[in-house]
Design an enzyme around this catalytic site. Structure first.
Site, PDB file in Angstrom:
ATOM      1  N   HIS A 480       8.082 -23.837 -14.319  1.00  0.00           N
ATOM      2  CA  HIS A 480       7.127 -24.057 -15.409  1.00  0.00           C
ATOM      3  C   HIS A 480       5.819 -24.639 -14.861  1.00  0.00           C
ATOM      4  CE1 HIS A 480       5.935 -25.247 -19.598  1.00  0.00           C
ATOM      5  NE2 HIS A 480       5.273 -26.173 -18.920  1.00  0.00           N
ATOM      6  N   GLU A 481       5.936 -25.725 -14.107  1.00  0.00           N
ATOM      7  CA  GLU A 481       4.724 -26.362 -13.583  1.00  0.00           C
ATOM      8  C   GLU A 481       4.027 -25.459 -12.567  1.00  0.00           C
ATOM      9  OE1 GLU A 481       3.521 -28.726 -15.118  1.00  0.00           O
ATOM     10  OE2 GLU A 481       5.294 -29.281 -16.259  1.00  0.00           O
ATOM     11  N   HIS A 484       1.782 -23.136 -14.404  1.00  0.00           N
ATOM     12  CA  HIS A 484       0.482 -23.781 -14.636  1.00  0.00           C
ATOM     13  C   HIS A 484      -0.346 -23.750 -13.349  1.00  0.00           C
ATOM     14  CE1 HIS A 484       0.913 -25.302 -18.675  1.00  0.00           C
ATOM     15  NE2 HIS A 484       1.926 -26.101 -18.397  1.00  0.00           N
ATOM     16  N   HIS A 487      -2.005 -20.562 -12.753  1.00  0.00           N
ATOM     17  CA  HIS A 487      -3.139 -20.417 -13.671  1.00  0.00           C
ATOM     18  C   HIS A 487      -4.396 -21.021 -13.035  1.00  0.00           C
ATOM     19  CE1 HIS A 487      -4.230 -20.522 -18.273  1.00  0.00           C
ATOM     20  NE2 HIS A 487      -4.867 -19.560 -17.631  1.00  0.00           N
TER      21      HIS A 487
END
Length: 696
Positions: A480-481, A484, A487
């Site tokens: 999940h991190e 990010h 991104h």
């Protein structure tokens, strides 16, 4: 800490590493040279420089144009961004009493610096003039987006208000900055102050890996030879799942859920009451009935009603599933001879037992195969296969703690793309949770500026040289991190304000939650899930049982989350007067939605840092679920292509989602990738909630 004291204690500017060019690889922060006393003088200089830059733009005698107003704004504040990025990294990931004391002052000074900028009538007049004739300016799509976002941000900050309203709005902003800092400091204080030592008799049911991690945590806190449970979620949740000592489960659970609510110096109740009153007043100054209405106007959701509609749609089947699971757990307790009713501190323990019975799977069985280093490799490998980027560890880049690792990221052509910092282990100097941030954002305004991207987690360290082993939830958090992180690393925009994760809150979780899907794909697990002692790959039968068990306990997980999101929404839609007694408000709202007594909020109000330690997720905790509607639907594009690394789909994902930052409207970006709007039922299908038992 008075300003005269600061000045007296300040080192010579020439000796301040924050004010010098950084002679380090990739011009990264020289953390070993930076001391707490360097920050206030550096902020002073940065505030002054930025104010002078803004004054020059405001008083430019030439007619406003995109270059002398919008581009000039984008170029301003470089030193402030540089100093603040380093400071807030340390506040969150490696604080000490001196840093936290400085944080109190900096938060106030930051508000006092930004208020007159964002409410500057002359500057806003220049921006508004450009915005009004934007169709005639011949702007690129990215420039048009930047102009619209700049206008919106200034307008929503109060630049169009009369002077009396501006003054009051500025006072509110300053006070909210102080309160948000106090909230986070209180929470950290309660987390640091509490631990429970595990004697030999206290370890019943706990896996060896957990005890080893508890010993490593004790050693890190200067208690070598002991084993402790702390209030880090990565310590609490596995303890509640595994410990057969019901009395200790209750003790740990109650300490965890009481953070910020102990009537001590770290109590957050009064802080919450004041925050909510000030947010409501600020919203009314801006012409909105509630703070939620104000915040959500500038989001994908647009209105509190749209948010409530999504949450209630998910709540009903999730609650029904949770109630059915509750009854099954109570039957299990009775069957074992337990003469007690299921309590919140029992749920995870008996859910694990039920999962073992129904799915023949428990987390302890797969954990030896989820080695932290191997899961990092898996996250990197998926990024390589999807986007062509590669990762090589660097030992020459300065870091803020010896645990931190750094990788150089290169694009498919072998050109430098970014640096990625991974700070994975829990420690007392770090706030709880997991997050992505940056030390420098990507931009191309003045040449190619490569980003410095950070992932911070709170995983338990392995003891005595053993590797760190992750639970399935931990492994998902890592992906999940890293989503990010991608991104930020893949960002390919010109302007800093549109870089990376500079998007609506209810869109920012799409790249992260979407990336989680790759972590649980069989071909990824077969390659990277290897036993930490033998190196043997994950047995296929265990893999199949793991995949089959994924939807187990989703009623609980969804109720835990959605109830927190609904509480957030209610705090910010009801009059602030209604929540003057925070505990009573919490209780009444949970009764209203029929919250099962055996499940606790994922975040009780007094520890809900997402919404009270700042305003980024205030009225916006729902964003994770709003994004999940998109991510569940988005991964379907790869499934439909018949290849989870399909090159054409991956290219669209890169171009339309990961690299575009905030340079386009998020709805347009999603439709460009998927070819249509998201299909809402994908979320319920993913969680296995489409055919839940009717509510009792």
């Amino acid at each position: 800490m008075s300003e005269t004291l600061q000045t007296a204690a300040a080192p010579e500017a020439g000796a301040n590493p924050l004010l010098q060019p950084w002679q380090t690889p990739f011009e990264t922060p020289p953390f070993a040279e930076i001391e707490p006393e360097h920050f206030l003088p550096a902020f002073e200089r940065a505030f002054a420089d930025h104010a002078a830059e803004i004054a020059a733009i405001t008083h430019d005698p030439t007619l406003p144009d995109f270059a002398n107003t919008i581009t000039a704004l984008e170029r301003s504040g470089k030193l402030l961004s540089k100093v603040a990025a380093v400071f807030y990294d340390l506040v969150s990931a490696h604080s000490n009493p001196a840093i936290l004391e400085i944080d109190k002052e900096v938060s106030l000074r930051m508000a006092r610096h930004w208020n007159p900028i964002m409410m500057n009538a002359v500057l806003f007049g220049r921006i508004a003039m450009l915005h009004e004739k934007r169709a005639q300016l011949g702007l690129t799509a990215e420039q048009m987006r930047l102009l619209e976002r700049t206008y919106t941000n200034f307008y929503r900050a109060g630049a169009g208000l009369d002077e009396a309203a501006k003054k009051r709005r500025a006072e509110i902003n300053e006070r909210l900055a102080q309160l948000g800092t106090s909230f986070s400091h209180h929470l950290l204080g309660d987390e640091q102050d509490w631990f429970m030592e595990l004697g030999e008799d206290d370890r019943a049911g706990l896996p060896e890996a957990f005890v080893a991690a508890a010993k490593a945590t004790a050693e890190e806190r200067g208690m070598a030879g002991k084993a402790i449970v702390t209030l880090s979620r990565s310590s609490v949740e596995p303890f509640l799942k595994s410990s057969s000592r019901r009395d200790l489960r209750e003790k740990v659970f109650k300490a965890f859920t009481a953070r910020g609510d102990n009537g001590n110096a770290n109590d957050n109740n009064a802080t919450i009451v004041e925050i909510l009153a000030l947010r409501e007043e600020a919203a009314k100054i801006m012409g909105f009935a509630t703070y939620a209405a104000y915040r959500l106007e500038d989001s994908m959701a647009k209105t509190p009603e749209a948010v409530r509609g999504l949450l209630e749609r998910v709540w009903k089947p999730a609650r029904a599933r949770a109630l059915a699971d509750r009854d099954a757990l109570q039957e299990l307790i009775t069957e074992e001879g337990g003469n007690f009713s299921l309590a919140p501190w029992d749920w995870r323990y008996y859910a694990e037992k039920l999962r073992q019975r129904r799915a023949d799977f428990d987390d302890a069985a797969i954990k030896p195969y989820l080695v932290l280093d191997h899961m990092i490799e898996a996250a990197f490998d998926c990024a390589t296969r999807l986007f062509g980027i590669t990762f090589a560890e660097r030992k020459d880049v300065p870091v803020w703690h010896p645990d931190v690792r750094v990788w150089e990221v290169k694009d498919a052509a072998g050109q430098h793309k970014a640096l990625f910092y991974g700070d994975y282990f829990a420690r007392s100097s770090k706030r709880s949770g997991a997050w992505m941030t940056s030390l420098r954002d990507q931009q191309k305004l003045d040449g190619e500026i490569a980003p410095l991207i950070i992932n911070v987690c709170n995983f338990a360290r392995g003891a005595n040289g053993e590797p760190s082993l992750l639970s399935p939830d931990d492994a998902r958090t890592l992906f999940h991190e890293f989503g990010h992180g991608l991104h930020g690393m893949l960002s390919n925009v010109t302007y800093p304000s549109l870089s990376g994760t500079s998007v609506f809150t209810d869109f920012v979780e799409l790249p992260s939650q979407l990336y989680e899907h790759w972590q649980e794909q069989p071909q990824v697990l077969r390659q990277f899930a290897k036993h930490y002692q033998t190196g043997e790959p994950l047995p296929d039968d265990l893999l199949q049982r793991f995949l089959a068990a994924r939807k187990f306990n989703q009623g609980f997980a969804t109720v835990e989350f959605v109830s927190s999101a609904l509480i957030d929404l209610e705090f910010h839609t009801q009059p602030a007067e209604a929540s003057r007694d925070v505990g009573a408000f919490e209780k009444a709202e949970l009764e209203k939605i029929g919250m099962p007594a055996e499940i606790a909020l994922r975040h009780r109000p007094t520890q809900f840092g997402h919404i009270f330690s700042g305003d980024h997720y205030a009225s916006g905790y729902y964003s994770y679920m709003w994004s999940e509607v998109m991510d569940a639907d988005a991964f379907g594009a790869f499934e439909e292509a018949g290849d989870i690394f399909d090159p054409a789909t991956a290219k669209r994902l890169h171009d339309d989602i990961y690299s575009s930052g905030g340079s386009r409207d998020p709805e347009d970006a999603y439709v460009a990738f998927r070819g249509r709007e998201p299909e809402a039922d994908a979320l319920l299908r993913r969680r296995g909630l489409l055919e839940a038992t009717p509510a009792a």
